[in-house]
Write an enzyme that holds these catalytic residues in place. Sequence first.
Site, mmCIF file in Angstrom:
data_model
loop_
_atom_site.group_PDB
_atom_site.id
_atom_site.type_symbol
_atom_site.label_atom_id
_atom_site.label_comp_id
_atom_site.label_asym_id
_atom_site.label_seq_id
_atom_site.Cartn_x
_atom_site.Cartn_y
_atom_site.Cartn_z
ATOM 1 C CE LYS A 172 -2.054 -1.586 7.237
ATOM 2 N NZ LYS A 172 -0.641 -1.708 7.417
ATOM 3 C CG HIS A 205 -3.291 -4.836 3.521
ATOM 4 N ND1 HIS A 205 -2.437 -4.006 3.654
ATOM 5 C CD2 HIS A 205 -4.488 -4.266 2.941
ATOM 6 C CE1 HIS A 205 -2.871 -2.734 2.917
ATOM 7 N NE2 HIS A 205 -4.182 -2.919 2.258
ATOM 8 C CG ASN A 206 1.099 -3.670 5.426
ATOM 9 O OD1 ASN A 206 0.049 -3.425 5.095
ATOM 10 N ND2 ASN A 206 1.889 -2.950 6.001
ATOM 11 C CD GLU A 266 1.355 -1.849 0.558
ATOM 12 O OE1 GLU A 266 2.560 -1.224 1.098
ATOM 13 O OE2 GLU A 266 0.298 -1.769 1.525
ATOM 14 N NE ARG A 274 9.510 10.702 21.726
ATOM 15 C CZ ARG A 274 10.767 11.240 21.475
ATOM 16 N NH1 ARG A 274 11.591 11.454 22.319
ATOM 17 N NH2 ARG A 274 11.080 11.042 20.230
ATOM 18 C CB SER A 309 -4.305 0.255 4.897
ATOM 19 O OG SER A 309 -3.665 0.393 3.578
ATOM 20 N NE ARG A 320 5.418 10.258 6.648
ATOM 21 C CZ ARG A 320 6.085 9.344 5.962
ATOM 22 N NH1 ARG A 320 6.252 9.873 4.636
ATOM 23 N NH2 ARG A 320 6.558 8.239 6.178
ATOM 24 C CG MET A 321 -0.054 6.936 8.817
ATOM 25 S SD MET A 321 -1.344 6.241 7.495
ATOM 26 C CE MET A 321 -2.062 4.870 8.275
ATOM 27 N N GLY A 322 -0.943 9.761 12.103
ATOM 28 C CA GLY A 322 -1.432 9.951 13.424
ATOM 29 C C GLY A 322 -2.283 11.268 13.210
#
Length: 306
Positions: free
Chosen positions: A177, A180-181, A184, A34, A125, A13-15
């Site tokens: 990061k 950061h999480n 969160e 892949r 993020s 989803r991110m990539g």
Amino acid sequence: MSKPAIGMVGLGRMGANMARRLHLKGLDVTVYNRHAQKATDLAQETGMHAASTLEELVQKLPAPRVIWLMLPAGEATQSHIDQLLPLMNQGDILVNGANALYEDSMAQSAKVEAAGIHYVDAGVSGGVWGLKEGYALMVGGSQEAVSRVTPFLKALAPGEDQGWLHCGPVGSGHFVKMVHNGIEYGMMQALAEGFAILQAKSEFDLDLAAVAEMWRYGSVVRSWLLDLTADTLQKDQVLADIAPVVADSGEGLWTAQAALAMKIPAPVITLALQMRWASQGKDDYAAKLLAMMRNQFGGHAVQKEG
């Protein structure tokens, strides 16, 4: 003048959305996954290039190359690095965008840099909203390497000079990061607990969606997390179909461990992490034993399952 070119490896989803955003910003993007059909489908959808193998990906990119990995931390990322290193040339750049432990990134960097290839660790993020709103990017690496990936950082970020930061040397991006999480986790837990208290005060019959919407303006607790909470409550305040199970990605644990190692008190982050474990049933035995203790010393009734 040719457009800056980049190879994106890993189309989850991110990539995939990061590749889309880079392409929409006019950059030259070649994608690899892949499962090759994902890359083919994305190329057909957008007009960007697809590679069916890592060898083909490297061949399609002009030297010096920039290859950005968006893979799960650990074995998946390491195996792709091991496959890519023999294919890449000195002066190429490898960006690790996984939610990786910063110490692992530092160890990976030593091997990559020894081969004459630059290594950049990038904490990313933005989730599913990043395609439209942009991504927050926390990067670590040498000044030379980060300067060369800056066109991609500016394209991915909410603005050319907003939402991205060269934090320091390799490892610093993933460290920032990670923290950061951890923050969160604490913010989400506080919001969830607050709305649980509001919901439990049944005699007031509070409209939780209205409360959340009101808090979004002028309140000191206004935030993007509150915006998302307000949207959720607007759609469904009862949440009857939602299981009370909250997964943890690992970065909350890493943050708590780092705090312990440095003797920095971080009770909110640590407890928020432990509440996620509790939601996964990992406090079931302890809760049962607590109930039996109350029964033993006070004669309090024990509820039976089923």
